[in-house]
Design a protein around this motif. Structure first.
Motif, PDB file in Angstrom:
ATOM      1  N   ALA A  74     -54.262  11.554 -98.891  1.00  0.00           N
ATOM      2  CA  ALA A  74     -54.334  12.196 -97.572  1.00  0.00           C
ATOM      3  C   ALA A  74     -55.448  11.908 -96.436  1.00  0.00           C
ATOM      4  O   ALA A  74     -56.589  12.064 -96.959  1.00  0.00           O
ATOM      5  CB  ALA A  74     -53.953  13.704 -97.501  1.00  0.00           C
ATOM      6  N   ARG A 131     -57.070  13.155 -92.725  1.00  0.00           N
ATOM      7  CA  ARG A 131     -56.759  13.898 -91.433  1.00  0.00           C
ATOM      8  C   ARG A 131     -56.881  12.947 -90.017  1.00  0.00           C
ATOM      9  O   ARG A 131     -57.751  12.176 -90.084  1.00  0.00           O
ATOM     10  CB  ARG A 131     -57.791  14.979 -91.341  1.00  0.00           C
ATOM     11  CG  ARG A 131     -57.545  16.179 -92.322  1.00  0.00           C
ATOM     12  CD  ARG A 131     -58.408  17.304 -91.931  1.00  0.00           C
ATOM     13  NE  ARG A 131     -58.606  18.435 -93.160  1.00  0.00           N
ATOM     14  CZ  ARG A 131     -58.920  19.663 -92.977  1.00  0.00           C
ATOM     15  NH1 ARG A 131     -59.045  19.994 -91.789  1.00  0.00           N
ATOM     16  NH2 ARG A 131     -58.930  20.469 -94.148  1.00  0.00           N
ATOM     17  N   LEU A 132     -55.952  13.508 -89.264  1.00  0.00           N
ATOM     18  CA  LEU A 132     -55.761  12.838 -88.234  1.00  0.00           C
ATOM     19  C   LEU A 132     -55.685  13.763 -86.983  1.00  0.00           C
ATOM     20  O   LEU A 132     -55.918  15.110 -87.359  1.00  0.00           O
ATOM     21  CB  LEU A 132     -54.410  11.744 -87.893  1.00  0.00           C
ATOM     22  CG  LEU A 132     -54.296  10.730 -88.932  1.00  0.00           C
ATOM     23  CD1 LEU A 132     -52.868  10.237 -88.868  1.00  0.00           C
ATOM     24  CD2 LEU A 132     -55.298   9.847 -89.007  1.00  0.00           C
ATOM     25  N   LYS A 133     -55.670  13.390 -85.720  1.00  0.00           N
ATOM     26  CA  LYS A 133     -55.803  14.408 -84.600  1.00  0.00           C
ATOM     27  C   LYS A 133     -54.224  14.881 -84.636  1.00  0.00           C
ATOM     28  O   LYS A 133     -53.449  14.233 -84.436  1.00  0.00           O
ATOM     29  CB  LYS A 133     -55.936  13.705 -83.299  1.00  0.00           C
ATOM     30  CG  LYS A 133     -55.982  14.760 -82.155  1.00  0.00           C
ATOM     31  CD  LYS A 133     -56.390  13.990 -81.050  1.00  0.00           C
ATOM     32  CE  LYS A 133     -56.497  15.090 -79.769  1.00  0.00           C
ATOM     33  NZ  LYS A 133     -56.860  14.435 -78.482  1.00  0.00           N
ATOM     34  N   ASN A 134     -54.203  16.433 -84.831  1.00  0.00           N
ATOM     35  CA  ASN A 134     -53.034  16.885 -84.776  1.00  0.00           C
ATOM     36  C   ASN A 134     -52.043  16.791 -86.064  1.00  0.00           C
ATOM     37  O   ASN A 134     -51.081  16.904 -85.925  1.00  0.00           O
ATOM     38  CB  ASN A 134     -52.356  17.078 -83.487  1.00  0.00           C
ATOM     39  CG  ASN A 134     -53.169  17.569 -82.488  1.00  0.00           C
ATOM     40  OD1 ASN A 134     -53.934  18.638 -82.571  1.00  0.00           O
ATOM     41  ND2 ASN A 134     -53.021  16.958 -81.198  1.00  0.00           N
ATOM     42  N   VAL A 174     -51.761  14.956 -90.338  1.00  0.00           N
ATOM     43  CA  VAL A 174     -52.222  14.571 -91.988  1.00  0.00           C
ATOM     44  C   VAL A 174     -51.349  13.359 -92.125  1.00  0.00           C
ATOM     45  O   VAL A 174     -50.343  13.616 -92.077  1.00  0.00           O
ATOM     46  CB  VAL A 174     -52.216  15.734 -92.696  1.00  0.00           C
ATOM     47  CG1 VAL A 174     -52.833  14.994 -93.965  1.00  0.00           C
ATOM     48  CG2 VAL A 174     -53.258  16.797 -92.287  1.00  0.00           C
ATOM     49  N   THR A 195     -46.911  16.194 -88.551  1.00  0.00           N
ATOM     50  CA  THR A 195     -47.599  16.635 -87.604  1.00  0.00           C
ATOM     51  C   THR A 195     -47.750  18.112 -87.574  1.00  0.00           C
ATOM     52  O   THR A 195     -47.159  18.762 -88.223  1.00  0.00           O
ATOM     53  CB  THR A 195     -46.804  16.396 -86.507  1.00  0.00           C
ATOM     54  OG1 THR A 195     -45.359  17.030 -86.574  1.00  0.00           O
ATOM     55  CG2 THR A 195     -46.471  14.761 -86.040  1.00  0.00           C
ATOM     56  N   ALA A 196     -48.745  18.665 -87.180  1.00  0.00           N
ATOM     57  CA  ALA A 196     -49.018  19.977 -87.188  1.00  0.00           C
ATOM     58  C   ALA A 196     -48.113  20.779 -86.435  1.00  0.00           C
ATOM     59  O   ALA A 196     -47.778  20.474 -85.484  1.00  0.00           O
ATOM     60  CB  ALA A 196     -50.642  20.201 -86.696  1.00  0.00           C
ATOM     61  N   ARG A 243     -47.601  22.894 -92.795  1.00  0.00           N
ATOM     62  CA  ARG A 243     -48.047  21.881 -92.987  1.00  0.00           C
ATOM     63  C   ARG A 243     -49.612  22.026 -92.604  1.00  0.00           C
ATOM     64  O   ARG A 243     -50.365  21.943 -91.509  1.00  0.00           O
ATOM     65  CB  ARG A 243     -47.703  20.863 -91.798  1.00  0.00           C
ATOM     66  CG  ARG A 243     -46.368  20.389 -92.021  1.00  0.00           C
ATOM     67  CD  ARG A 243     -45.723  19.398 -91.037  1.00  0.00           C
ATOM     68  NE  ARG A 243     -44.407  19.108 -91.236  1.00  0.00           N
ATOM     69  CZ  ARG A 243     -43.816  18.281 -90.394  1.00  0.00           C
ATOM     70  NH1 ARG A 243     -44.191  17.871 -89.340  1.00  0.00           N
ATOM     71  NH2 ARG A 243     -42.426  18.006 -90.832  1.00  0.00           N
ATOM     72  N   PRO A 268     -53.447  21.233 -93.619  1.00  0.00           N
ATOM     73  CA  PRO A 268     -54.357  20.143 -93.961  1.00  0.00           C
ATOM     74  C   PRO A 268     -54.801  20.268 -95.238  1.00  0.00           C
ATOM     75  O   PRO A 268     -54.726  19.312 -95.922  1.00  0.00           O
ATOM     76  CB  PRO A 268     -55.458  20.190 -92.791  1.00  0.00           C
ATOM     77  CG  PRO A 268     -54.829  20.786 -91.483  1.00  0.00           C
ATOM     78  CD  PRO A 268     -53.835  21.925 -91.920  1.00  0.00           C
ATOM     79  N   GLU A 269     -55.303  21.280 -95.701  1.00  0.00           N
ATOM     80  CA  GLU A 269     -55.937  21.633 -96.778  1.00  0.00           C
ATOM     81  C   GLU A 269     -54.771  21.357 -97.830  1.00  0.00           C
ATOM     82  O   GLU A 269     -55.172  20.847 -99.197  1.00  0.00           O
ATOM     83  CB  GLU A 269     -56.672  23.001 -97.113  1.00  0.00           C
ATOM     84  CG  GLU A 269     -57.943  23.142 -96.131  1.00  0.00           C
ATOM     85  CD  GLU A 269     -57.553  23.478 -94.849  1.00  0.00           C
ATOM     86  OE1 GLU A 269     -58.618  23.565 -94.104  1.00  0.00           O
ATOM     87  OE2 GLU A 269     -56.349  23.743 -94.492  1.00  0.00           O
ATOM     88  N   GLU A 274     -53.954  17.731 -98.519  1.00  0.00           N
ATOM     89  CA  GLU A 274     -55.140  17.004 -98.853  1.00  0.00           C
ATOM     90  C   GLU A 274     -55.212  17.087-100.376  1.00  0.00           C
ATOM     91  O   GLU A 274     -55.790  16.313-101.262  1.00  0.00           O
ATOM     92  CB  GLU A 274     -56.481  17.300 -98.448  1.00  0.00           C
ATOM     93  CG  GLU A 274     -56.488  16.856 -96.917  1.00  0.00           C
ATOM     94  CD  GLU A 274     -57.779  17.360 -96.228  1.00  0.00           C
ATOM     95  OE1 GLU A 274     -58.341  16.577 -95.289  1.00  0.00           O
ATOM     96  OE2 GLU A 274     -58.161  18.510 -96.563  1.00  0.00           O
TER      97      GLU A 274
END
Length: 502
Positions: free
Chosen positions: A85, A87-90, A92, A108-109, A181, A183-184, A187
């Protein structure tokens, strides 16, 4: 009966144009039997169909994968390697490497459903051939997908079913409910990992509410309303995640679907059911009055978050009225009693002035509600949801805004619910709410505001639907007569009986 046309017939030239390669290269491959099998011949010349050509390219020519829609990628014969995974802007990105090339699913977040950062994703995921953006909605066999090739990030190639995505990577696709959703979590996930239990992301930020609550005396009204509101935020987001999983289970367990396409990666921690009315109304009022009276930045942030949630419905005042003191005697009378508010401003002023830009802060000493003076000299006031009066209603003034006077002579803005407005002169929600408010005020001047448009006495509904001239003053006697279905007279013309059906 008209026979629908069959798929378009492509010659080698149009096949080359479709794949953006030289015709000579395809001709050489076709002669060697290495190109896609023709669909047939026409006038002695072979022809192909687009789907066959694209499927051949995705399976046989990896360097073309970044321009072939995922719909045409081949099914994997074994699980594709997992890429992890990023991280991207807003969002993953979670990726695999099937035979055609690296494929990334984009999660998307919460709060960013319309993801628009595909160019950035391409830069941070070098070598990516295609992307599948997982929406918060569902299709016929799983979550809905928007798919893009790396060579064409502007056009959603669409049409990809969730089950096909699973077939392309040769294994079940992990699923995170929209409010999980985190990120942690994405990932940390690996193929074969069991679902983790995690707290859903609240729609709004609970951090300032809980931080301020930690600074207050245990079991104080302010602490209790802050913790209660944070739990409401958390419970609603948890319910959203539970609903997502329920919908997913219903889809996967349908007779026409196979559950093996999906593995649930996270489930929400349970949160006790909670509602606004779980706290006593008097406690809620006292608690929020304490928070609104504070001048610290945490209190300001708490007010901002609650305003985003429901317009400040828990607050003692949340709706706003614009008032011109130069228009009408009642507006002038009310404006005369306003007092300057000393610096620093309390958190209550965020209800009126989110940018903290108003030139002058005032306070209504009769209600402690905040008021600001705008640049043009007009006033904007936060309207209390309840009157703090100690004497009964004596008159109602139909003006802009609507006013209420009580027996001790104090003039108030008519109390407003955070959602329902008040008006008169037609058959609709505003007059219905005004009729309900009058009905309640006649019984108890400290009543709750009108939280609906129905339930008032028919005579009051008839009264508020009447197109009275602006500035009309209706006395308690007239309002009681209307409520009871008796005739009443206007203040301007006591000789005219209104409501007399004889």
């Amino acid at each position: 009966m008209n026979t629908p046309p069959g798929p378009a017939r492509l010659d080698l030239t149009t096949c080359a144009r479709l794949l953006d390669v030289r015709r000579y290269s395809l001709k050489r491959l076709a002669k060697r039997g290495l190109f896609a099998d023709p669909a047939g011949t026409e006038q002695g010349r072979p022809f192909w169909h687009e789907t066959t050509v694209l499927a051949w390219a995705a399976a046989k020519v990896p360097q073309l994968a970044d321009r072939i829609p995922l719909l045409h990628w081949p099914d994997a014969t074994e699980p594709a390697p997992y890429l992890g995974a990023v991280r991207l802007k807003n969002a993953v990105a979670v990726g695999w490497r099937p035979e055609p090339g690296p494929l990334w699913t984009i999660w998307t977040a919460p709060g960013h459903p319309g993801w628009r950062h595909r160019t950035q994703a391409l830069a941070e995921l070098p070598g990516a051939a295609a992307f599948a953006v997982v929406s918060g909605q569902f299709g016929g066999d799983g979550p809905s997908l928007q798919t893009y090739t790396a060579a064409d990030l502007d056009n959603n190639s669409g049409g990809l079913r969730w089950s096909k995505l699973s077939q392309i990577i040769g294994q079940p696709v992990p699923y995170w409910p929209y409010m999980l959703r985190i990120p942690e979590l994405l990932e940390a996930w690996r193929p074969g990992a069991p679902a983790v239990l995690a707290a859903a992301i609240p729609d709004l930020d609970t951090t300032p509410l809980l931080r301020l609550a930690a600074c207050l005396d245990d079991d104080s009204p302010a602490q209790r309303v802050l913790v209660h509101q944070a739990r409401i935020f958390q419970h609603v987001s948890t319910s959203y995640a539970e609903q997502d999983l329920k919908i997913l289970a219903e889809i996967l367990n349908a007779d026409y679907n196979t559950p093996e396409t999906t593995v649930v990666a996270a489930t929400p921690m349970p949160v006790p059911a909670v509602g606004r009315d779980d706290l006593d109304e008097a406690l809620r009022r006292a608690g929020w009055l304490d928070v609104l009276a504070r001048t610290d930045t945490l209190a300001v942030r708490c007010v901002e978050e609650v305003m985003k949630w429901d317009g400040g419905n828990p607050f003692p005042y949340s709706q706003l009225e614009d008032i011109d003191p130069g228009k009408g005697p009642h507006a002038a009378e009310w404006a005369q009693r306003l007092l300057p508010h000393p610096a620093p401003r309390t958190a209550a002023f965020r209800v009126l002035d989110p940018d903290d830009s108003a030139a002058e802060a005032l306070i209504d000493p009769a209600t402690d509600a905040p008021v600001i003076r705008t640049e043009d000299g007009k006033l904007q006031a936060a309207v209390p949801q309840r009157l703090p009066a100690t004497s009964p209603l004596t008159e109602l003034v139909l003006d802009d805004p609507i006013w209420v006077r009580v027996a001790d002579g104090t003039l108030y803005l008519a109390p407003l619910h955070s959602y329902y407005g008040l008006s008169w002169g037609y058959g609709g929600t505003g007059p219905g709410s005004l009729a309900l408010l009058i009905d309640r005020l006649l019984t108890d001047v400290n009543c709750l505001p009108a939280d609906g448009a129905n339930g008032a006495a028919p005579g009051l509904e008839e009264l508020t639907e009447t197109d009275w001239p602006k500035g009309t003053v209706l006395t308690r006697a007239q309002l009681e007569a209307a409520r009871d279905g008796r005739p009443y007279t206007t203040g301007d013309d006591a000789g005219d009986d209104i409501g007399d059906e004889s």
